[in-house]
Design an enzyme around this catalytic site. Structure first.
Site, PDB file in Angstrom:
ATOM      1  NE  ARG A  10      -3.723  -2.273   2.468  1.00 47.24           N
ATOM      2  CZ  ARG A  10      -3.496  -3.489   2.975  1.00 47.24           C
ATOM      3  NH1 ARG A  10      -2.307  -3.785   3.489  1.00 47.24           N
ATOM      4  NH2 ARG A  10      -4.441  -4.406   2.968  1.00 47.24           N
ATOM      5  CB  SER A  32     -11.734   2.900   5.637  1.00 50.43           C
ATOM      6  OG  SER A  32     -10.592   2.765   4.815  1.00 50.43           O
ATOM      7  CG  ASP A  55      -6.900  -4.202   8.252  1.00 50.66           C
ATOM      8  OD1 ASP A  55      -5.931  -4.518   7.571  1.00 50.66           O
ATOM      9  OD2 ASP A  55      -7.572  -3.163   8.030  1.00 50.66           O
ATOM     10  CB  THR A  56     -11.165  -4.777  13.130  1.00 49.87           C
ATOM     11  OG1 THR A  56     -10.057  -4.009  13.614  1.00 49.87           O
ATOM     12  CG2 THR A  56     -12.024  -5.194  14.300  1.00 49.87           C
ATOM     13  NE  ARG A  82      -9.514  -8.391   4.478  1.00 49.96           N
ATOM     14  CZ  ARG A  82      -8.898  -7.504   3.695  1.00 49.96           C
ATOM     15  NH1 ARG A  82      -7.839  -6.845   4.137  1.00 49.96           N
ATOM     16  NH2 ARG A  82      -9.325  -7.295   2.465  1.00 49.96           N
ATOM     17  CG  HIS A 127     -16.043  -8.484  21.777  1.00 46.71           C
ATOM     18  ND1 HIS A 127     -16.830  -7.533  21.189  1.00 46.71           N
ATOM     19  CD2 HIS A 127     -16.869  -9.380  22.336  1.00 46.71           C
ATOM     20  CE1 HIS A 127     -18.096  -7.835  21.412  1.00 46.71           C
ATOM     21  NE2 HIS A 127     -18.145  -8.950  22.107  1.00 46.71           N
ATOM     22  CG  HIS A 131      -5.623  -0.544   5.798  1.00 43.69           C
ATOM     23  ND1 HIS A 131      -6.151  -1.803   5.984  1.00 43.69           N
ATOM     24  CD2 HIS A 131      -5.759  -0.283   4.471  1.00 43.69           C
ATOM     25  CE1 HIS A 131      -6.595  -2.267   4.820  1.00 43.69           C
ATOM     26  NE2 HIS A 131      -6.362  -1.367   3.885  1.00 43.69           N
TER      27      HIS A 131
HETATM   28  P1  NAD Z   1     -10.045   1.493  -9.279  1.00 43.54           P
HETATM   29  O1  NAD Z   1      -8.860   1.664 -10.169  1.00 43.54           O
HETATM   30  O2  NAD Z   1     -11.048   0.458  -9.610  1.00 43.54           O
HETATM   31  O3  NAD Z   1     -10.817   2.877  -9.121  1.00 43.54           O
HETATM   32  C1  NAD Z   1     -10.166   4.092  -8.900  1.00 43.54           C
HETATM   33  C2  NAD Z   1     -11.027   5.174  -9.522  1.00 43.54           C
HETATM   34  O4  NAD Z   1     -10.465   6.438  -9.178  1.00 43.54           O
HETATM   35  C3  NAD Z   1     -11.076   5.110 -11.071  1.00 43.54           C
HETATM   36  O5  NAD Z   1     -12.438   5.008 -11.486  1.00 43.54           O
HETATM   37  C4  NAD Z   1     -10.419   6.431 -11.501  1.00 43.54           C
HETATM   38  O6  NAD Z   1     -11.003   6.970 -12.676  1.00 43.54           O
HETATM   39  C5  NAD Z   1     -10.694   7.307 -10.283  1.00 43.54           C
HETATM   40  N1  NAD Z   1      -9.795   8.458 -10.166  1.00 43.54           N
HETATM   41  C6  NAD Z   1      -8.458   8.507 -10.272  1.00 43.54           C
HETATM   42  N2  NAD Z   1      -8.012   9.766 -10.079  1.00 43.54           N
HETATM   43  C7  NAD Z   1      -9.097  10.532  -9.812  1.00 43.54           C
HETATM   44  C8  NAD Z   1      -9.298  11.912  -9.514  1.00 43.54           C
HETATM   45  N3  NAD Z   1      -8.272  12.763  -9.437  1.00 43.54           N
HETATM   46  N4  NAD Z   1     -10.562  12.342  -9.302  1.00 43.54           N
HETATM   47  C9  NAD Z   1     -11.601  11.504  -9.376  1.00 43.54           C
HETATM   48  N5  NAD Z   1     -11.476  10.185  -9.655  1.00 43.54           N
HETATM   49  C10 NAD Z   1     -10.245   9.710  -9.871  1.00 43.54           C
HETATM   50  O7  NAD Z   1      -9.450   1.246  -7.799  1.00 43.54           O
HETATM   51  P2  NAD Z   1     -10.227   0.584  -6.569  1.00 43.54           P
HETATM   52  O8  NAD Z   1     -10.042  -0.893  -6.585  1.00 43.54           O
HETATM   53  O9  NAD Z   1     -11.599   1.165  -6.495  1.00 43.54           O
HETATM   54  O10 NAD Z   1      -9.339   1.130  -5.349  1.00 43.54           O
HETATM   55  C11 NAD Z   1      -9.354   2.507  -5.024  1.00 43.54           C
HETATM   56  C12 NAD Z   1      -8.447   2.789  -3.846  1.00 43.54           C
HETATM   57  O11 NAD Z   1      -8.982   2.162  -2.657  1.00 43.54           O
HETATM   58  C13 NAD Z   1      -7.017   2.229  -4.002  1.00 43.54           C
HETATM   59  O12 NAD Z   1      -6.079   3.158  -3.515  1.00 43.54           O
HETATM   60  C14 NAD Z   1      -7.034   0.984  -3.123  1.00 43.54           C
HETATM   61  O13 NAD Z   1      -5.742   0.633  -2.675  1.00 43.54           O
HETATM   62  C15 NAD Z   1      -7.930   1.472  -1.995  1.00 43.54           C
HETATM   63  N6  NAD Z   1      -8.496   0.424  -1.133  1.00 43.54           N
HETATM   64  C16 NAD Z   1      -8.549   0.714   0.178  1.00 43.54           C
HETATM   65  C17 NAD Z   1      -9.057  -0.226   1.071  1.00 43.54           C
HETATM   66  C18 NAD Z   1      -9.112   0.116   2.533  1.00 43.54           C
HETATM   67  O14 NAD Z   1      -9.473  -0.730   3.378  1.00 43.54           O
HETATM   68  N7  NAD Z   1      -8.746   1.321   2.917  1.00 43.54           N
HETATM   69  C19 NAD Z   1      -9.508  -1.465   0.602  1.00 43.54           C
HETATM   70  C20 NAD Z   1      -9.462  -1.716  -0.763  1.00 43.54           C
HETATM   71  C21 NAD Z   1      -8.947  -0.755  -1.642  1.00 43.54           C
END
Ligand code: NAD
Length: 306
Positions: free
Chosen positions: A80, A135, A140-141, A143, A160, A167
């Site tokens: 990440r 988020s 992870d919690t 999971r 719990h 993350h």
């Molecule tokens: P994805 O590639 O399917 O979607 C990303 C979207 O962002 C695309 O539709 C793209 O067009 C859009 N985008 C990019 N730059 C932009 C901007 N400046 N303005 C508006 N839109 C923009 O990716 P995803 O699978 O949806 O993952 C998105 C993010 O979420 C990643 O960074 C991923 O690592 C993260 N993620 C976080 C968690 C978590 O628990 N925090 C879990 C899963 C994924």
């Protein structure tokens, strides 16, 4: 913001939940956002009523919560933290566009590395710290609780336990405060009819920590569980639930950690993060949490956010 795999799964789960009155999808790729909104609207016959459309940043003006899932995602072999350079830039442009239209919303960051980007959003937006949330380790919690529930053969709702810190790879599976029906795992395991054959702690920790890598290798993304985790967070905020969830937020001295966003149990209500709870941890868990904070701190310094 962001109508990719995570953004649209969240919108779908939110639609089904009935928690929101209006959902607006905003994405660089407007055509995709329009198509996703239309697809969701076609499902309205089967779900509670909610207005769904694609739009621009001006839609933030009266939003209660702005959820950010836009940006680069992990490819196989990437951590990440590898996403930080690209996603900090995207975060800056998105937060600038949001703050042009509102100073009142709660920002929920989901894009990775989520703890670094939550801190970045806090700095870029100048919002009060209670209203900038990541988020964090809510997923992870979940999971961790799923794995414990499977090992212990107990409903996940009655297990719990918390994953704390980043993350990401340095996250802390807080064994010292995991419990079932008030019994710490240390005690519970002694009474286990299966004598812990399946419950090796390293195995559980490895499975939690590496879940995303396994999923990305299998299907290129993680979306279903994170979408549900996001609905859980948003519902707690919208309904002023005072629910305890391990979101990422600015830590203010707890466990000797300061000026870092990471996850510890937080009370979520209509004002955002309304309280942080710092349960007593074993020395081992405490040390691991501080090490996790240091990992995040180093990355923040690497991209000049500190
Ligand atoms: P994805 O590639 O399917 O979607 C990303 C979207 O962002 C695309 O539709 C793209 O067009 C859009 N985008 C990019 N730059 C932009 C901007 N400046 N303005 C508006 N839109 C923009 O990716 P995803 O699978 O949806 O993952 C998105 C993010 O979420 C990643 O960074 C991923 O690592 C993260 N993620 C976080 C968690 C978590 O628990 N925090 C879990 C899963 C994924």
């Amino acid at each position: 913001m962001g109508a990719g795999a995570v953004g649209t799964t969240f919108a779908y789960a939110l639609q089904i939940s009935g928690s929101a009155g209006e959902i607006v999808l905003v994405d660089l790729n407007r055509e995709r956002a329009e198509a996703e909104a239309l697809d969701l609207n076609h499902g309205l016959f089967f779900t509670p009523p909610v207005q769904i459309r694609a739009g621009g940043y001006e839609e933030c003006a009266d939003a209660d919560i702005v959820v950010i899932t836009a940006g680069a995602k992990q490819k196989e072999g990437q951590t990440r933290l590898d996403l930080v350079g690209e996603n900090v830039k995207i975060c800056r442009s998105i937060v600038d566009s949001i703050t042009e239209h509102t100073q009142e919303a709660i920002l929920l960051m989901v894009t990775n590395p989520v703890d670094v980007l939550t801190y970045a959003a806090l700095k870029f937006s100048d919002y009060p710290k209670e209203r900038v949330i990541g988020s964090g380790t809510v997923l992870d919690t979940a999971r961790f609780r799923y794995l414990l529930s499977r090992n212990c053969r107990v409903d996940p709702h009655n297990v719990h336990g918390y994953v704390l810190g980043e993350h990401g790879d340095s996250e802390v599976i807080a064994w010292s405060i995991a419990s079932i029906a008030g019994m710490r795992m240390k005690e519970k395991c002694k009474t286990c009819p299966r004598r812990m054959e399946d419950c090796d702690r390293e195995g559980v920790a490895e499975a939690v920590r590496n879940s995303a890598y396994h999923l990305i290798s299998g299907k290129g993304a993680t979306n279903w569980a994170v979408g549900l985790a996001m609905v859980r967070i948003v519902t707690a905020l919208l309904r002023d639930e005072k629910s305890v969830l391990t979101v990422s937020s600015l830590i203010d001295g707890q466990y000797g950690i300061e000026d870092i966003c990471l996850s510890i149990p937080a009370v979520l209500g209509s004002q955002g993060v309304e309280d942080l709870i710092a349960p007593g941890l074993s020395e081992e868990d405490r040390k691991a949490l501080r090490a996790s904070a240091e990992t995040i701190d180093e990355v923040l310094r690497g991209v000049d956010l500190k």
